[in-house]
Design a protein around this motif. Structure first.
Motif, mmCIF file in Angstrom:
data_model
loop_
_atom_site.group_PDB
_atom_site.id
_atom_site.type_symbol
_atom_site.label_atom_id
_atom_site.label_comp_id
_atom_site.label_asym_id
_atom_site.label_seq_id
_atom_site.Cartn_x
_atom_site.Cartn_y
_atom_site.Cartn_z
ATOM 1 N N LEU A 1 -2.227 17.272 -22.527
ATOM 2 C CA LEU A 1 -1.532 18.750 -22.589
ATOM 3 C C LEU A 1 -1.306 19.285 -21.144
ATOM 4 O O LEU A 1 -2.120 19.049 -20.125
ATOM 5 N N ALA A 2 -0.113 19.684 -20.939
ATOM 6 C CA ALA A 2 0.210 20.250 -19.453
ATOM 7 C C ALA A 2 1.123 21.415 -19.759
ATOM 8 O O ALA A 2 2.048 21.333 -20.608
ATOM 9 N N VAL A 3 1.096 22.229 -18.717
ATOM 10 C CA VAL A 3 1.685 23.571 -18.932
ATOM 11 C C VAL A 3 2.486 24.042 -17.495
ATOM 12 O O VAL A 3 1.567 23.932 -16.467
ATOM 13 N N ARG A 4 3.415 24.170 -17.419
ATOM 14 C CA ARG A 4 4.015 24.939 -16.019
ATOM 15 C C ARG A 4 4.852 26.168 -16.197
ATOM 16 O O ARG A 4 5.843 26.367 -17.259
ATOM 17 N N VAL A 5 4.592 27.286 -15.530
ATOM 18 C CA VAL A 5 5.553 28.481 -15.550
ATOM 19 C C VAL A 5 5.862 28.665 -14.007
ATOM 20 O O VAL A 5 5.033 28.671 -13.209
ATOM 21 N N GLY A 6 7.023 29.094 -13.851
ATOM 22 C CA GLY A 6 7.603 29.384 -12.421
ATOM 23 C C GLY A 6 8.461 30.497 -12.400
ATOM 24 O O GLY A 6 9.303 30.459 -13.607
ATOM 25 N N VAL A 7 8.282 31.303 -11.445
ATOM 26 C CA VAL A 7 8.970 32.794 -11.439
ATOM 27 C C VAL A 7 9.625 32.369 -10.168
ATOM 28 O O VAL A 7 9.017 32.342 -8.958
ATOM 29 N N TYR A 8 10.819 32.560 -10.089
ATOM 30 C CA TYR A 8 11.833 32.351 -8.640
ATOM 31 C C TYR A 8 12.588 33.317 -8.375
ATOM 32 O O TYR A 8 12.885 34.322 -9.140
ATOM 33 N N ASP A 9 12.978 33.609 -7.074
ATOM 34 C CA ASP A 9 13.753 34.482 -6.560
ATOM 35 C C ASP A 9 14.264 34.235 -5.159
ATOM 36 O O ASP A 9 13.596 33.799 -4.417
ATOM 37 N N GLY A 10 15.567 33.703 -4.833
ATOM 38 C CA GLY A 10 16.138 33.546 -3.748
ATOM 39 C C GLY A 10 17.626 33.226 -3.878
ATOM 40 O O GLY A 10 18.378 33.294 -4.775
ATOM 41 N N ILE A 11 18.131 33.131 -2.673
ATOM 42 C CA ILE A 11 19.574 33.094 -2.386
ATOM 43 C C ILE A 11 20.024 31.596 -2.392
ATOM 44 O O ILE A 11 19.362 30.685 -1.842
ATOM 45 N N GLN A 12 20.978 31.287 -3.580
ATOM 46 C CA GLN A 12 21.071 30.001 -3.967
ATOM 47 C C GLN A 12 22.708 29.901 -3.809
ATOM 48 O O GLN A 12 23.425 30.581 -3.991
ATOM 49 N N THR A 13 23.226 28.626 -3.707
ATOM 50 C CA THR A 13 24.249 27.909 -4.148
ATOM 51 C C THR A 13 23.981 26.755 -5.302
ATOM 52 O O THR A 13 22.956 26.412 -5.532
ATOM 53 N N PHE A 14 25.082 26.541 -6.120
ATOM 54 C CA PHE A 14 24.955 25.621 -7.148
ATOM 55 C C PHE A 14 24.299 24.369 -6.639
ATOM 56 O O PHE A 14 23.325 23.684 -7.280
ATOM 57 N N GLY A 15 24.802 23.771 -5.708
ATOM 58 C CA GLY A 15 24.161 22.429 -5.075
ATOM 59 C C GLY A 15 22.788 22.414 -4.755
ATOM 60 O O GLY A 15 22.036 21.578 -5.086
ATOM 61 N N ARG A 16 22.421 23.656 -3.955
ATOM 62 C CA ARG A 16 20.987 23.732 -3.627
ATOM 63 C C ARG A 16 20.180 23.807 -4.767
ATOM 64 O O ARG A 16 19.002 23.373 -4.528
ATOM 65 N N GLN A 17 20.499 24.606 -5.591
ATOM 66 C CA GLN A 17 19.547 24.896 -6.756
ATOM 67 C C GLN A 17 19.448 23.689 -7.617
ATOM 68 O O GLN A 17 18.182 23.717 -8.067
ATOM 69 N N LEU A 18 20.417 23.127 -7.734
ATOM 70 C CA LEU A 18 20.370 21.879 -8.584
ATOM 71 C C LEU A 18 19.532 20.893 -7.914
ATOM 72 O O LEU A 18 18.600 20.065 -8.651
ATOM 73 N N GLY B 1 5.983 18.219 7.015
ATOM 74 C CA GLY B 1 7.334 18.381 6.914
ATOM 75 C C GLY B 1 8.256 17.684 6.122
ATOM 76 O O GLY B 1 7.638 16.678 5.468
ATOM 77 N N GLY B 2 9.551 17.768 6.150
ATOM 78 C CA GLY B 2 10.230 16.668 5.470
ATOM 79 C C GLY B 2 11.745 16.934 5.634
ATOM 80 O O GLY B 2 12.081 18.067 6.187
ATOM 81 N N TYR B 3 12.479 16.313 5.223
ATOM 82 C CA TYR B 3 14.160 16.335 5.023
ATOM 83 C C TYR B 3 14.616 15.756 3.771
ATOM 84 O O TYR B 3 13.962 14.856 3.198
ATOM 85 N N ARG B 4 15.791 16.637 3.490
ATOM 86 C CA ARG B 4 16.216 16.320 2.175
ATOM 87 C C ARG B 4 17.775 16.461 2.568
ATOM 88 O O ARG B 4 18.339 17.187 2.871
ATOM 89 N N PHE B 5 18.509 15.068 2.023
ATOM 90 C CA PHE B 5 19.728 15.193 1.867
ATOM 91 C C PHE B 5 20.404 15.225 0.539
ATOM 92 O O PHE B 5 19.730 14.531 -0.450
ATOM 93 N N GLY B 6 21.353 16.100 0.136
ATOM 94 C CA GLY B 6 21.741 16.142 -1.284
ATOM 95 C C GLY B 6 23.294 16.276 -1.415
ATOM 96 O O GLY B 6 23.849 16.626 -0.360
ATOM 97 N N GLN C 1 18.403 19.854 4.420
ATOM 98 C CA GLN C 1 17.377 20.755 4.316
ATOM 99 C C GLN C 1 16.328 20.146 5.237
ATOM 100 O O GLN C 1 15.777 18.948 4.900
ATOM 101 N N ALA C 2 15.835 20.800 6.346
ATOM 102 C CA ALA C 2 14.771 20.176 7.058
ATOM 103 C C ALA C 2 13.622 21.431 7.230
ATOM 104 O O ALA C 2 13.859 22.550 7.399
ATOM 105 N N GLN C 3 12.392 20.945 7.184
ATOM 106 C CA GLN C 3 11.538 22.032 7.258
ATOM 107 C C GLN C 3 9.940 21.405 7.921
ATOM 108 O O GLN C 3 9.908 20.181 7.877
ATOM 109 N N LEU C 4 9.174 22.319 8.588
ATOM 110 C CA LEU C 4 8.105 21.829 9.518
ATOM 111 C C LEU C 4 6.935 23.010 9.225
ATOM 112 O O LEU C 4 7.286 24.146 9.241
ATOM 113 N N SER C 5 5.654 22.775 8.905
ATOM 114 C CA SER C 5 4.499 23.423 8.639
ATOM 115 C C SER C 5 3.523 23.038 9.529
ATOM 116 O O SER C 5 2.890 22.015 9.470
ATOM 117 N N LEU C 6 2.766 24.042 10.085
ATOM 118 C CA LEU C 6 1.467 23.994 10.890
ATOM 119 C C LEU C 6 0.631 24.820 10.057
ATOM 120 O O LEU C 6 0.796 25.816 9.839
#
Length: 534
Positions: A337-354, A158-163, A193-198
């Motif tokens: 050498l390192a490669v990263r590709v990300g495909v995203y889809d979500g409801i966002q606001t500017f602050g949260r996406q940043l 889990g975790g918590y983030r303040f932005g 943002q707070a989240q928990l996973s089991l």
């Protein structure tokens, strides 16, 4: 206030970088710099600007078994000499830190000071020298703890983030085509943002792995009393097909609600703005719904992990009432050498996406040392032996006060061979906005999009001499009727030579763009400077 907090976060990261002598790698390099800059509009020979730049900054990193910190920060003041150029104060910086404070407990954070486009319809300058319009100074940071442990056979994480994000109003407001409506100007937001996973691994009790997770996300904005609140719950099942391949499927419930108050309207039905160009909130109005979703979503996909250096995930399903696809590829072929590709889809606001974009930047990155295009508003490339990096173009294509559905893809590659370093990033971003209907113009259901590409190569000729070449291309389409599309492109070459602690730097760049009025510009920019490192 936010400027001080962000700079304090950068300073704290610098202090951490000067930590215990047991570090595997520690480097702290403060510097001062003086430069002479010339910008010339090649389409208008009379438009010539020169100014003197005085800067102070620091590049620092600290890597140990428990701590990873890197920061690159620069404060610059520009003194006008010729042409109608205003004196400017500019802050540019990026910091990322991760500290393991105990068994299964870590602290993570990041901070960003940069400049970005304000209005999606306005000019799209990239080198940001001279009297550039449609640009705002931005400060942002996030921090919080994460946990990872086991209770019996069950993994708990889990975790918590303040932005917090603050944007200053544009110093020069861009001229738009006749009849274009006024858009609100971003102020500040706080998000939690707070989240928990089991998690129960496959093969422990059942042949399949089971994960149950939940999260809560809230953001309060300084504009029009904006509030975003999201509650999420989800369950996933993972079935191993082989040692390297697994099938996964999941379903979840989410309740998302974004509200804002009305703006005060004048006698002509247009929003009233304050002296900084922001809409004045009608405090007597009740909060109105900008976006709401309350329902079930589901997806299924594959996870392929042929080695510890390669992970591919892809999921497809239905979310927000329509088809949704997300995925990622992380390939760490070697320390080179390192490669990263990300495909995203979500409801966002500017602050949260940043906040999310900043957290996806590696704790070991390559500072952009080019003084002409050194702003941290594009792709940030990982350093040798680290992750590939991440592009911030998707969120920084323009600063928006409205909630939106963000969809897109980013691809980043970094490669180091001997004295040479190469990095490239490409991407596409699509935002569909949601806002309450009002008496005037509304951005509701409008979709904007952007395409971007960036590449750099740096080579050390010897221990004291280095050359670099940076190129970029950006394309923007606002979706607002009559606004048109905008592009910008350019190339910057740089040469640096160190004489002990004193170094000389020279850069030359060519930049071209068009703006919302269809006016094309071609600019030549040059810098000659000296840096003293302590």
């Amino acid at each position: 206030m936010t400027r001080l907090v962000t700079i304090a976060v950068l300073a704290a990261a610098i202090a951490a970088a000067g930590g215990p002598a047991s570090a595997r790698e520690k480097r702290v390099t403060p510097y001062i710099e003086v430069g002479q800059v010339l910008t010339a509009d090649l389409r208008n020979g009379n438009d010539l600007l020169t100014y003197t730049s005085v800067a102070a900054g620091v590049d620092a990193s600290f890597q140990s078994r428990r701590t990873e910190v890197q920061v690159s920060y620069r404060y610059e003041h520009r003194f006008s000499e010729s042409g109608a150029l205003a004196d400017q104060d500019i802050h540019q910086g990026l910091a990322r830190a991760a500290v393991r404070v105990g068994s299964g407990v870590a602290l993570e954070g990041g901070a960003l000071a940069t400049r970005a486009r304000s209005d999606v319809r306005g000019a799209a300058p990239a080198l940001l020298n001279g009297n550039v319009s449609n640009i705002s100074q931005l400060y942002s940071f996030y921090a919080g703890p994460t946990i990872g442990t086991h209770v019996g056979l069950v993994g708990v994480s889990g975790g918590y983030r303040f932005g917090y994000t603050k944007v200053e109003s544009p110093t020069i407001v861009d001229t738009l085509a006749a009849g274009q409506p006024r858009l609100d100007t971003f102020d500040s937001v706080r998000n939690h943002q707070a989240q928990l996973s089991l998690n129960l691994k496959s093969g422990t009790i059942l042949p399949v792995g089971i994960t149950v997770s939940g999260a809560y996300d809230r953001e309060d904005g300084g504009q029009l009393g904006q509030v975003y609140e999201g509650k999420y719950g989800r369950g996933d099942v993972l079935y191993p097909v082989s040692r390297t391949l697994a099938l996964t499927a999941g379903a979840g419930y989410e309740n998302i609600r974004s509200t804002q108050r009305n703006a005060v309207l004048d006698a002509n039905g247009q929003p009233v703005v304050d002296r900084r160009g922001r809409f004045v909130s009608d405090t007597a109005s009740a909060p109105r719904i900008a976006y709401a979703f309350d329902g079930i979503y589901y997806d299924a996909g594959v996870i392929w992990r042929p080695s510890s250096r390669t992970v591919l995930e892809a999921r497809a399903g239905e979310r927000y009432g329509s088809f949704s696809f997300t995925g990622s590829l992380n390939y760490q072929a070697s320390s080179k050498l390192a490669v990263r590709v990300g495909v995203y889809d979500g409801i966002q606001t500017f602050g949260r996406q940043l906040r999310t974009g900043l957290s996806n930047v590696s704790t070991s990155f390559t500072p952009n040392a080019d003084p002409l295009s050194g702003n941290f508003n594009g792709c940030v490339f990982g350093a040798q032996g680290g992750a590939a990096g991440n592009c911030l173009n998707g969120v920084l294509q323009s600063i928006s006060t409205s909630v939106y559905r963000a969809r897109g893809v980013d691809a980043v590659v970094t490669y180091t061979q001997g004295r040479s370093t190469f990095g490239a990033g490409v991407g596409y971003a699509n935002r569909r906005f949601s806002a309450p209907a009002n008496a005037g113009f509304t951005i509701d259901a409008i979709t904007d999009e952007s395409y971007y590409a960036q590449a750099f190569v740096a080579h050390s000729l010897d221990r004291d001499t280095a050359v670099s070449l940076n190129s970029f291309f950006n394309y923007y389409s606002s979706g607002i009727r009559g606004a048109g599309s905008i592009y910008s492109a350019g190339t910057v070459g740089s040469l640096s030579r160190n004489f002990g602690r004193l170094g000389a730097r020279a850069s030359v760049g060519v930049y071209g763009a068009n703006n919302a009025l269809g006016l094309r510009t071609i600019s030549l920019e040059a810098l000659l400077g000296a840096r003293y490192s302590f």
